[in-house]
Write a protein that holds these residues in place. Structure first.
Motif, PDB file in Angstrom:
ATOM      1  N   THR A 154     -12.611   0.464   8.746  1.00 32.66           N
ATOM      2  CA  THR A 154     -11.234   0.814   8.423  1.00 32.66           C
ATOM      3  C   THR A 154     -11.220   2.128   7.641  1.00 32.66           C
ATOM      4  O   THR A 154     -12.258   2.564   7.135  1.00 32.66           O
ATOM      5  N   SER A 177      -1.125  -8.103  -0.131  1.00 27.27           N
ATOM      6  CA  SER A 177      -2.400  -7.725   0.508  1.00 27.27           C
ATOM      7  C   SER A 177      -2.394  -8.028   2.001  1.00 27.27           C
ATOM      8  O   SER A 177      -3.422  -8.393   2.586  1.00 27.27           O
ATOM      9  N   GLN A 185      -6.924  -7.900   8.520  1.00 26.33           N
ATOM     10  CA  GLN A 185      -8.318  -7.582   8.883  1.00 26.33           C
ATOM     11  C   GLN A 185      -9.235  -8.805   8.717  1.00 26.33           C
ATOM     12  O   GLN A 185     -10.418  -8.737   9.012  1.00 26.33           O
ATOM     13  N   PHE A 196      -6.138  -0.080   1.013  1.00 21.91           N
ATOM     14  CA  PHE A 196      -5.968  -1.534   1.177  1.00 21.91           C
ATOM     15  C   PHE A 196      -5.824  -2.195  -0.193  1.00 21.91           C
ATOM     16  O   PHE A 196      -6.479  -1.786  -1.149  1.00 21.91           O
ATOM     17  N   HIS A 197      -5.005  -3.233  -0.243  1.00 18.47           N
ATOM     18  CA  HIS A 197      -4.898  -4.068  -1.438  1.00 18.47           C
ATOM     19  C   HIS A 197      -5.705  -5.337  -1.226  1.00 18.47           C
ATOM     20  O   HIS A 197      -5.636  -5.940  -0.152  1.00 18.47           O
ATOM     21  N   LEU A 223     -14.041  -4.897   5.068  1.00 15.14           N
ATOM     22  CA  LEU A 223     -13.334  -3.642   5.394  1.00 15.14           C
ATOM     23  C   LEU A 223     -14.331  -2.552   5.776  1.00 15.14           C
ATOM     24  O   LEU A 223     -14.063  -1.741   6.673  1.00 15.14           O
ATOM     25  N   CYS A 258      -9.762   0.870  -1.982  1.00 12.56           N
ATOM     26  CA  CYS A 258      -9.350  -0.523  -2.168  1.00 12.56           C
ATOM     27  C   CYS A 258      -8.818  -0.722  -3.575  1.00 12.56           C
ATOM     28  O   CYS A 258      -9.544  -0.507  -4.551  1.00 12.56           O
ATOM     29  N   TYR A 303      -9.176 -10.787   5.563  1.00 10.87           N
ATOM     30  CA  TYR A 303      -9.422 -11.073   4.131  1.00 10.87           C
ATOM     31  C   TYR A 303      -8.768 -12.405   3.766  1.00 10.87           C
ATOM     32  O   TYR A 303      -7.559 -12.569   3.974  1.00 10.87           O
ATOM     33  N   GLU A 305       0.817  -1.225   0.000  1.00  7.99           N
ATOM     34  CA  GLU A 305       0.000   0.000   0.000  1.00  7.99           C
ATOM     35  C   GLU A 305       0.845   1.267   0.000  1.00  7.99           C
ATOM     36  O   GLU A 305       0.403   2.305  -0.488  1.00  7.99           O
ATOM     37  N   TYR A 316      -2.201  -6.098   4.610  1.00  5.82           N
ATOM     38  CA  TYR A 316      -3.043  -5.260   5.489  1.00  5.82           C
ATOM     39  C   TYR A 316      -4.474  -5.818   5.535  1.00  5.82           C
ATOM     40  O   TYR A 316      -5.086  -5.912   6.593  1.00  5.82           O
ATOM     41  N   ALA A 317      -4.983  -6.159   4.350  1.00  6.18           N
ATOM     42  CA  ALA A 317      -6.355  -6.702   4.308  1.00  6.18           C
ATOM     43  C   ALA A 317      -6.391  -8.064   5.002  1.00  6.18           C
ATOM     44  O   ALA A 317      -7.373  -8.386   5.691  1.00  6.18           O
TER      45      ALA A 317
END
Ligand SMILES: NC(=O)c1ccc[n+]([C@@H]2O[C@H](COP(=O)([O-])OP(=O)(O)OC[C@H]3O[C@@H](n4cnc5c(N)ncnc54)[C@H](OP(=O)(O)O)[C@@H]3O)[C@@H](O)[C@H]2O)c1
Length: 300
Positions: A219, A272, A278, A223-224, A214, A161, A280, A130, A274-275
């Motif tokens: 958030t 990805s 969360q 995000f990727h 997300l 996103c 993902y 990101e 970061y996602a």
């Protein structure tokens, strides 16, 4: 005890490939209104609002008519070659209307989630996180990168996103990149696919689940939402042919063999993490293809 009423979610681009996939999932937890311009959405539980988002009156009227609690904005001129050849028309929806919608959400104090693209990167130093600098090679990518910046300036609480190349079932008037490939493979036609263009594809179903996650987690920032595999276009064709149980008539070729209006990046694979932090959890292409009606020949 009476259940709290469902929150109202506005999904733009709902007659398009990704927006329609989001609508299908979102009705479990939201009252969904889908915005479309030319084509219908065709999901019974989704209300339709028809109009052109580049029209200020239509865009602002959406808020008074539907009072959304959140907006997911997927409406776009999403074809890089179209954008390259129609710079003003594509900028009107990809940049001007999108930033205006972000401002409306900021003023209303509601979440705004914007779907950008992996094509904000130049493809030279993958995988991209990101915080890596953007350097788009074509106009579509430049429009998206400029819009990301502008959105986060006018609304720092927005969610941006960056979506990978996506595949999946689609409504009647939309398609994903696998649809022409399926038609060609079923017709026994030869496909020429790049061995030197890499992406991290995800199913639209996984991507939609990621977007809703997300939004649900409240958030903010970038995000990727890449898929779990780094695949060339040629790899994707072979996986698709295997899912269709067809002998692949695929000829490997290189980007330089096929001239296109919009310059193409070599490898815009996304990191990805970061996602993922969360929650993902995208699945491999082989697994996701098995779930699709277009592969099982239920709809095409
Ligand atoms: N597909 C991918 O693999 C991919 C990859 C990376 C990023 N993305 C991003 O994901 C988002 C969705 O892409 P997609 O493939 O689902 O696109 P799509 O199938 O081409 O759908 C585009 C949608 O935008 C709507 N739209 C276009 N101009 C509009 C306007 N002026 N006013 C109102 N609605 C308008 C269309 O409505 P009508 O059809 O009713 O006219 C349609 O519902 C885009 O932001 C795209 O940049 C997609």
């Amino acid at each position: 005890m009476a259940r709290a009423p469902l929150k109202r979610l506005l999904v733009t681009g709902a007659s398009g490939f990704l927006g329609w996939n989001i609508c299908r999932q979102a009705t479990d937890t939201y009252n969904v209104t889908g915005v479309c311009m030319t084509n219908p959405i065709g999901i019974d539980s989704v209300d339709e609002a028809h109009g052109d988002l580049t029209n200020d009156d239509f865009r602002t009227g959406l808020f008074s008519a539907h009072a959304p609690d959140a907006v997911i904005h997927t409406a776009a001129a999403a074809d890089p070659n179209f954008c390259q050849n129609h710079p003003d028309e594509s900028a009107a929806i990809n940049v001007t209307a999108t930033v205006a919608l972000a401002r409306q959400c900021a003023a209303a104090g509601i979440p705004f989630l914007f779907t950008s693209t992996d094509l904000v990167f130049d493809g030279i130093r993958p995988p991209y996180g990101e915080n890596d600098p953007v350097n788009p090679l074509n106009l579509y990518g430049r429009q998206k990168a400029a819009t990301e910046r502008e959105i986060l300036t006018v609304y720092p609480g927005a969610i941006v996103c960056r979506m990978p190349l996506m595949f999946g079932d689609a409504p009647m008037h939309a398609k994903s990149f696998i649809h022409p490939m399926i038609n060609a493979l079923r017709a026994g036609k030869e496909l020429r696919l790049f061995t030197d263009e890499y992406r991290t594809p995800a199913s639209a179903s996984d991507a939609a689940a990621g977007l809703l996650l997300l939004l649900d987690k409240e958030t903010t920032g970038i995000f990727h939402l890449g898929g779990p595999q780094r695949l060339s276009r040629y790899d994707m064709g072979r996986i698709l042919a295997a899912a269709l149980k067809l002998r692949p008539a695929i000829t490997p070729c290189r980007q330089s063999d096929i001239p296109l209006s919009a310059p193409r990046a070599a490898d815009v694979s996304l990191d990805s993490a970061y996602a993922a932090a969360q929650g993902y959890r995208p699945h491999p292409m082989e697994e996701e293809l098995e779930k699709l009606d277009c592969i099982r020949n239920i709809t095409m």
